[in-house]
Design an enzyme around this catalytic site. Structure first.
Site, PDB file in Angstrom:
ATOM      1  N   CYS A 153      -3.292  -2.439   6.297  1.00 51.76           N
ATOM      2  CA  CYS A 153      -3.500  -1.112   6.883  1.00 51.76           C
ATOM      3  C   CYS A 153      -4.867  -1.019   7.553  1.00 51.76           C
ATOM      4  O   CYS A 153      -5.100  -0.131   8.380  1.00 51.76           O
ATOM      5  CB  CYS A 153      -3.348  -0.013   5.834  1.00 51.76           C
ATOM      6  N   GLN A 206      -5.280  -0.478  -4.740  1.00 53.09           N
ATOM      7  CA  GLN A 206      -5.935  -1.585  -5.436  1.00 53.09           C
ATOM      8  C   GLN A 206      -6.713  -1.115  -6.657  1.00 53.09           C
ATOM      9  O   GLN A 206      -6.767  -1.814  -7.675  1.00 53.09           O
ATOM     10  CB  GLN A 206      -6.859  -2.331  -4.463  1.00 53.09           C
ATOM     11  N   HIS A 221       0.061   4.194   0.710  1.00 57.03           N
ATOM     12  CA  HIS A 221      -0.317   5.164   1.743  1.00 57.03           C
ATOM     13  C   HIS A 221       0.369   4.895   3.085  1.00 57.03           C
ATOM     14  O   HIS A 221       0.701   5.832   3.817  1.00 57.03           O
ATOM     15  CB  HIS A 221      -1.833   5.155   1.949  1.00 57.03           C
ATOM     16  N   HIS A 222       0.563   3.594   3.406  1.00 61.53           N
ATOM     17  CA  HIS A 222       1.136   3.254   4.704  1.00 61.53           C
ATOM     18  C   HIS A 222       2.377   2.364   4.608  1.00 61.53           C
ATOM     19  O   HIS A 222       2.982   2.041   5.631  1.00 61.53           O
ATOM     20  CB  HIS A 222       0.091   2.533   5.571  1.00 61.53           C
ATOM     21  N   CYS A 228       0.843  -1.195   0.000  1.00 59.72           N
ATOM     22  CA  CYS A 228       0.000   0.000   0.000  1.00 59.72           C
ATOM     23  C   CYS A 228       0.880   1.247   0.000  1.00 59.72           C
ATOM     24  O   CYS A 228       1.762   1.396   0.851  1.00 59.72           O
ATOM     25  CB  CYS A 228      -0.893  -0.018   1.237  1.00 59.72           C
TER      26      CYS A 228
END
Length: 264
Positions: free
Chosen positions: A217, A187, A148-149, A146
């Site tokens: 996450c 995704q 974002h994290h 991911c």
């Protein structure tokens, strides 16, 4: 007759394409090509993600040679060593001495898709075949990170397409999934990139991609829901325009999903 993972399926209700349908098929192909051009055009800037010609910076407008993956190990190791120190750990203790190098090599493996292109993996695995019925490759395992994290998400990908006189080696569908999943991802974008790559490879009449993923996450932090799954789909060409084709694709996926559940 449909195929699932290369095996004929009796569940298919699709009929053969008649000569009168050729114009409609060509229109679907042109529509998909237009979608690819638009998708690429939307990202033509040095600060946006999604470019494929430059495997490091994703930028069609940058003409340079990025450093090799091996060249990045030393710098990444230093970054991870500093991170351990910032977390209050002692990077010189026995258990952490080699952790920065291990973590650097692992991250480079997790993101090795940046170094690969569709042309690299095709390897002449596109074949001229007079076949225009549904082909499905289902339950392709997917592992990604991911963006974002920087934690993993994983799951399964199912790809279906209607050939237009060309078919793709079945293992190459899985390789395409690997190329785009082994990157920092979301995704939704991953799903569309897989579909566009199939179009680029064989220009089918239509493509459908469904991805089901578990995101750590959401499991390890935040809402901490261990059973939550995320499903995304992309439909192009006749998969978007023809409800019957789309329904056949999705119904075959559901049949297989039910069979898998019965094994537990």
């Amino acid at each position: 007759m449909s195929q699932i993972n290369g095996v004929p399926s009796a569940n298919s209700g699709a009929s053969c394409t008649c000569p009168s349908d050729q114009k409609e098929k060509q229109e679907n192909i042109e529509e998909i090509k237009t979608q690819i051009r638009l998708a690429r055009g939307e990202r033509r800037s040095s600060s946006s993600a999604g470019h494929e010609n430059c495997p490091f910076h994703f930028d069609l407008e940058l003409d340079h040679k990025p450093p090799t993956r091996e060249d990045l190990i030393t710098k990444l190791s230093t970054t991870y060593r500093n991170l351990l120190g910032d977390l209050g750990e002692n990077p010189d203790r026995e258990g952490l001495l080699k952790t920065p190098v291990r973590a650097a090599k692992a991250m480079l493996f997790f993101t090795k898709g940046y170094d690969q292109t569709i042309e690299d993996v095709m390897n002449d695995a596109v074949f001229n075949e007079n076949h225009d019925d549904l082909v499905i490759v289902k339950d392709i395992e997917m592992f990604s990170v991911c963006e974002h994290h920087l934690v993993p998400f994983f799951g399964k990908v199912s790809v279906g397409y209607l050939p237009n006189k060309k078919v793709l080696g079945l293992s190459k569908v899985a390789r395409i999934v690997d190329i785009y999943s082994r990157r920092l991802q979301v995704q939704e974008r991953l799903t569309k990139q897989i579909a566009l790559a199939i179009v680029q490879a064989i220009q089918p009449t239509g493509v459908g991609v469904v991805v089901e993923g578990t995101h750590l996450c959401m499991v390890m932090r935040g809402v901490q829901k261990i059973n939550a799954k995320t499903t995304t789909s992309t439909m192009m060409g006749v998969f978007r325009d023809d409800p019957k084709t789309r329904e056949e694709f999705l119904s075959l996926l559901k049949v297989r999903m039910l069979e898998n559940h019965h094994h537990f």
